[in-house]
Design a protein around this motif. Sequence first.
Motif, PDB file in Angstrom:
ATOM      1  N   ALA A  20      94.761 -48.133 -32.246  1.00  0.00           N
ATOM      2  CA  ALA A  20      95.939 -48.392 -31.419  1.00  0.00           C
ATOM      3  C   ALA A  20      95.583 -49.293 -30.236  1.00  0.00           C
ATOM      4  O   ALA A  20      96.328 -50.221 -29.894  1.00  0.00           O
ATOM      5  CB  ALA A  20      96.521 -47.070 -30.920  1.00  0.00           C
ATOM      6  N   LEU A  21      94.427 -49.052 -29.632  1.00  0.00           N
ATOM      7  CA  LEU A  21      93.999 -49.879 -28.504  1.00  0.00           C
ATOM      8  C   LEU A  21      93.788 -51.323 -28.916  1.00  0.00           C
ATOM      9  O   LEU A  21      94.119 -52.249 -28.160  1.00  0.00           O
ATOM     10  CB  LEU A  21      92.714 -49.310 -27.903  1.00  0.00           C
ATOM     11  CG  LEU A  21      92.883 -48.146 -26.904  1.00  0.00           C
ATOM     12  CD1 LEU A  21      91.523 -47.562 -26.556  1.00  0.00           C
ATOM     13  CD2 LEU A  21      93.612 -48.611 -25.659  1.00  0.00           C
TER      14      LEU A  21
ATOM     15  N   TYR B  47      99.755 -38.747 -32.673  1.00  0.00           N
ATOM     16  CA  TYR B  47      99.774 -40.176 -32.989  1.00  0.00           C
ATOM     17  C   TYR B  47      99.694 -40.986 -31.697  1.00  0.00           C
ATOM     18  O   TYR B  47     100.186 -40.561 -30.648  1.00  0.00           O
ATOM     19  CB  TYR B  47     101.057 -40.560 -33.736  1.00  0.00           C
ATOM     20  CG  TYR B  47     101.049 -40.163 -35.193  1.00  0.00           C
ATOM     21  CD1 TYR B  47     100.566 -41.031 -36.166  1.00  0.00           C
ATOM     22  CD2 TYR B  47     101.531 -38.917 -35.591  1.00  0.00           C
ATOM     23  CE1 TYR B  47     100.562 -40.669 -37.507  1.00  0.00           C
ATOM     24  CE2 TYR B  47     101.524 -38.546 -36.932  1.00  0.00           C
ATOM     25  CZ  TYR B  47     101.037 -39.426 -37.877  1.00  0.00           C
ATOM     26  OH  TYR B  47     101.022 -39.062 -39.194  1.00  0.00           O
ATOM     27  N   TYR B  48      99.091 -42.168 -31.808  1.00  0.00           N
ATOM     28  CA  TYR B  48      99.056 -43.131 -30.709  1.00  0.00           C
ATOM     29  C   TYR B  48     100.027 -44.247 -31.059  1.00  0.00           C
ATOM     30  O   TYR B  48      99.818 -44.994 -32.030  1.00  0.00           O
ATOM     31  CB  TYR B  48      97.641 -43.656 -30.495  1.00  0.00           C
ATOM     32  CG  TYR B  48      96.681 -42.570 -30.064  1.00  0.00           C
ATOM     33  CD1 TYR B  48      96.581 -42.195 -28.725  1.00  0.00           C
ATOM     34  CD2 TYR B  48      95.912 -41.894 -31.001  1.00  0.00           C
ATOM     35  CE1 TYR B  48      95.725 -41.181 -28.329  1.00  0.00           C
ATOM     36  CE2 TYR B  48      95.049 -40.876 -30.609  1.00  0.00           C
ATOM     37  CZ  TYR B  48      94.965 -40.526 -29.276  1.00  0.00           C
ATOM     38  OH  TYR B  48      94.112 -39.513 -28.892  1.00  0.00           O
TER      39      TYR B  48
ATOM     40  N   GLN C 102      97.165 -52.919 -29.113  1.00  0.00           N
ATOM     41  CA  GLN C 102      97.703 -53.100 -27.768  1.00  0.00           C
ATOM     42  C   GLN C 102      97.040 -54.289 -27.073  1.00  0.00           C
ATOM     43  O   GLN C 102      97.713 -55.108 -26.443  1.00  0.00           O
ATOM     44  CB  GLN C 102      97.506 -51.828 -26.936  1.00  0.00           C
ATOM     45  CG  GLN C 102      98.060 -51.982 -25.513  1.00  0.00           C
ATOM     46  CD  GLN C 102      97.474 -50.979 -24.541  1.00  0.00           C
ATOM     47  OE1 GLN C 102      96.571 -50.217 -24.889  1.00  0.00           O
ATOM     48  NE2 GLN C 102      97.967 -50.992 -23.320  1.00  0.00           N
TER      49      GLN C 102
ATOM     50  N   ARG D 204      96.677 -42.749 -36.053  1.00  0.00           N
ATOM     51  CA  ARG D 204      95.962 -41.506 -35.794  1.00  0.00           C
ATOM     52  C   ARG D 204      94.732 -41.759 -34.923  1.00  0.00           C
ATOM     53  O   ARG D 204      94.342 -40.936 -34.113  1.00  0.00           O
ATOM     54  CB  ARG D 204      95.505 -40.885 -37.122  1.00  0.00           C
ATOM     55  CG  ARG D 204      96.614 -40.211 -37.899  1.00  0.00           C
ATOM     56  CD  ARG D 204      96.960 -38.872 -37.300  1.00  0.00           C
ATOM     57  NE  ARG D 204      97.836 -38.084 -38.162  1.00  0.00           N
ATOM     58  CZ  ARG D 204      98.366 -36.937 -37.825  1.00  0.00           C
ATOM     59  NH1 ARG D 204      98.147 -36.431 -36.620  1.00  0.00           N
ATOM     60  NH2 ARG D 204      99.145 -36.276 -38.651  1.00  0.00           N
ATOM     61  N   ASN D 205      94.146 -42.939 -35.133  1.00  0.00           N
ATOM     62  CA  ASN D 205      92.925 -43.307 -34.427  1.00  0.00           C
ATOM     63  C   ASN D 205      93.270 -44.093 -33.161  1.00  0.00           C
ATOM     64  O   ASN D 205      93.911 -45.138 -33.221  1.00  0.00           O
ATOM     65  CB  ASN D 205      92.021 -44.139 -35.353  1.00  0.00           C
ATOM     66  CG  ASN D 205      90.680 -44.425 -34.731  1.00  0.00           C
ATOM     67  OD1 ASN D 205      90.593 -45.181 -33.768  1.00  0.00           O
ATOM     68  ND2 ASN D 205      89.624 -43.833 -35.284  1.00  0.00           N
ATOM     69  N   ARG D 206      92.820 -43.589 -32.016  1.00  0.00           N
ATOM     70  CA  ARG D 206      93.153 -44.237 -30.751  1.00  0.00           C
ATOM     71  C   ARG D 206      92.562 -45.636 -30.643  1.00  0.00           C
ATOM     72  O   ARG D 206      93.174 -46.543 -30.069  1.00  0.00           O
ATOM     73  CB  ARG D 206      92.674 -43.371 -29.575  1.00  0.00           C
ATOM     74  CG  ARG D 206      93.155 -43.853 -28.199  1.00  0.00           C
ATOM     75  CD  ARG D 206      92.813 -42.841 -27.115  1.00  0.00           C
ATOM     76  NE  ARG D 206      93.414 -43.213 -25.851  1.00  0.00           N
ATOM     77  CZ  ARG D 206      92.853 -44.050 -24.970  1.00  0.00           C
ATOM     78  NH1 ARG D 206      91.666 -44.570 -25.226  1.00  0.00           N
ATOM     79  NH2 ARG D 206      93.474 -44.358 -23.846  1.00  0.00           N
TER      80      ARG D 206
ATOM     81  N   LEU E  84     100.489 -47.832 -24.633  1.00  0.00           N
ATOM     82  CA  LEU E  84     100.286 -46.736 -25.581  1.00  0.00           C
ATOM     83  C   LEU E  84     101.089 -45.506 -25.148  1.00  0.00           C
ATOM     84  O   LEU E  84     101.188 -45.205 -23.957  1.00  0.00           O
ATOM     85  CB  LEU E  84      98.811 -46.332 -25.659  1.00  0.00           C
ATOM     86  CG  LEU E  84      97.832 -47.271 -26.372  1.00  0.00           C
ATOM     87  CD1 LEU E  84      96.467 -46.596 -26.468  1.00  0.00           C
ATOM     88  CD2 LEU E  84      98.328 -47.654 -27.748  1.00  0.00           C
TER      89      LEU E  84
ATOM     90  N   GLU F 155     101.185 -41.382 -26.425  1.00  0.00           N
ATOM     91  CA  GLU F 155     100.650 -40.352 -27.316  1.00  0.00           C
ATOM     92  C   GLU F 155     101.754 -39.354 -27.633  1.00  0.00           C
ATOM     93  O   GLU F 155     102.419 -38.835 -26.736  1.00  0.00           O
ATOM     94  CB  GLU F 155      99.474 -39.635 -26.661  1.00  0.00           C
ATOM     95  CG  GLU F 155      98.774 -38.677 -27.604  1.00  0.00           C
ATOM     96  CD  GLU F 155      97.514 -38.058 -27.006  1.00  0.00           C
ATOM     97  OE1 GLU F 155      96.931 -37.186 -27.658  1.00  0.00           O
ATOM     98  OE2 GLU F 155      97.150 -38.452 -25.883  1.00  0.00           O
ATOM     99  N   ASN F 156     101.970 -39.079 -28.929  1.00  0.00           N
ATOM    100  CA  ASN F 156     103.056 -38.200 -29.340  1.00  0.00           C
ATOM    101  C   ASN F 156     102.699 -37.481 -30.639  1.00  0.00           C
ATOM    102  O   ASN F 156     102.513 -38.112 -31.678  1.00  0.00           O
ATOM    103  CB  ASN F 156     104.352 -38.998 -29.526  1.00  0.00           C
ATOM    104  CG  ASN F 156     105.544 -38.102 -29.828  1.00  0.00           C
ATOM    105  OD1 ASN F 156     105.605 -36.967 -29.380  1.00  0.00           O
ATOM    106  ND2 ASN F 156     106.482 -38.611 -30.607  1.00  0.00           N
TER     107      ASN F 156
ATOM    108  N   VAL G 184     102.072 -47.674 -30.332  1.00  0.00           N
ATOM    109  CA  VAL G 184     101.999 -48.936 -29.602  1.00  0.00           C
ATOM    110  C   VAL G 184     103.426 -49.438 -29.435  1.00  0.00           C
ATOM    111  O   VAL G 184     104.134 -49.665 -30.422  1.00  0.00           O
ATOM    112  CB  VAL G 184     101.143 -49.977 -30.333  1.00  0.00           C
ATOM    113  CG1 VAL G 184     101.045 -51.259 -29.491  1.00  0.00           C
ATOM    114  CG2 VAL G 184      99.754 -49.421 -30.638  1.00  0.00           C
TER     115      VAL G 184
END
Length: 256
Positions: free
Chosen positions: A202-203, A224-225, A206, A197-199, A218, A220-221, A227
């Motif tokens: 996710a970063l 959600y983010y 990645q 949920r938190n970008r 990444l 986005e969908n 990976v």
Amino acid sequence: MAKIAIDAGHGGADPGAVYQGRQEKDDNLKLALAVGERLQNAGTDVFYTRTEDIYQTPYQKAMAANESGADFLVSLHRNSSEYPNQYTGVETLVYDNKGEKAEVAEAINSGLENIGFRNNGVKIRPGLVILRRSRMPAVLVETGFINSEEDNRLFDEEFDRIADSIADSILQTVAKNEDAVQEREEVYYRVQTGAFRNRENALRQQEKLSAEGYPAFLVENNGYYLVQVGAFRKLENAVRMEAALRENGYQTYITT
């Protein structure tokens, strides 16, 4: 490869048009079997609505073609008129003049015109049951007038060329469109390692994957983010990537 349904018009108690003892149902079946044989020889899966002299309603034929899972339907007929030798030529009927069916119709008419038939064009006939009830694109070919001496001469003397031409028109047009669809719908396999949920989270994953040499990105969908790693045309390559990531402690699954 597409599956083609071939319908021999009329049959059994329904002879179709009749001229000097010649019955349309017989010409239709002879041509249907010949076209189907050529399609099969080219590696195409063929479904026949009939292979013998039996009666089926147009609705039954359309339903049988639907149930077969065919991708395209060609119904073969011969035309007729009020007076002998009044008209000549071929025409192909369609539900509407759009898409693949229109392309096949034009190709069939052009091919038969090259053999010597008059090209009477593509006609829209949404009321015909075989065209209205079929779930796949469909055409109905009127292969000359059965009460025209000239059209009968062409039908008999150029029969092999007619069958070749109709089969080639179907193969070339349907295959071209099938290739285009496959290009548009080409599947790539990816290995997903996380959904956040938190970008920022996710970063971080990645960046960690990238530092370890994995081609991570990444997506986005729906809030959600995701990976994901790689974009593989072959599933086995994605499986190998997934195994390597799992070995390095990532929780993974393959997606497209």
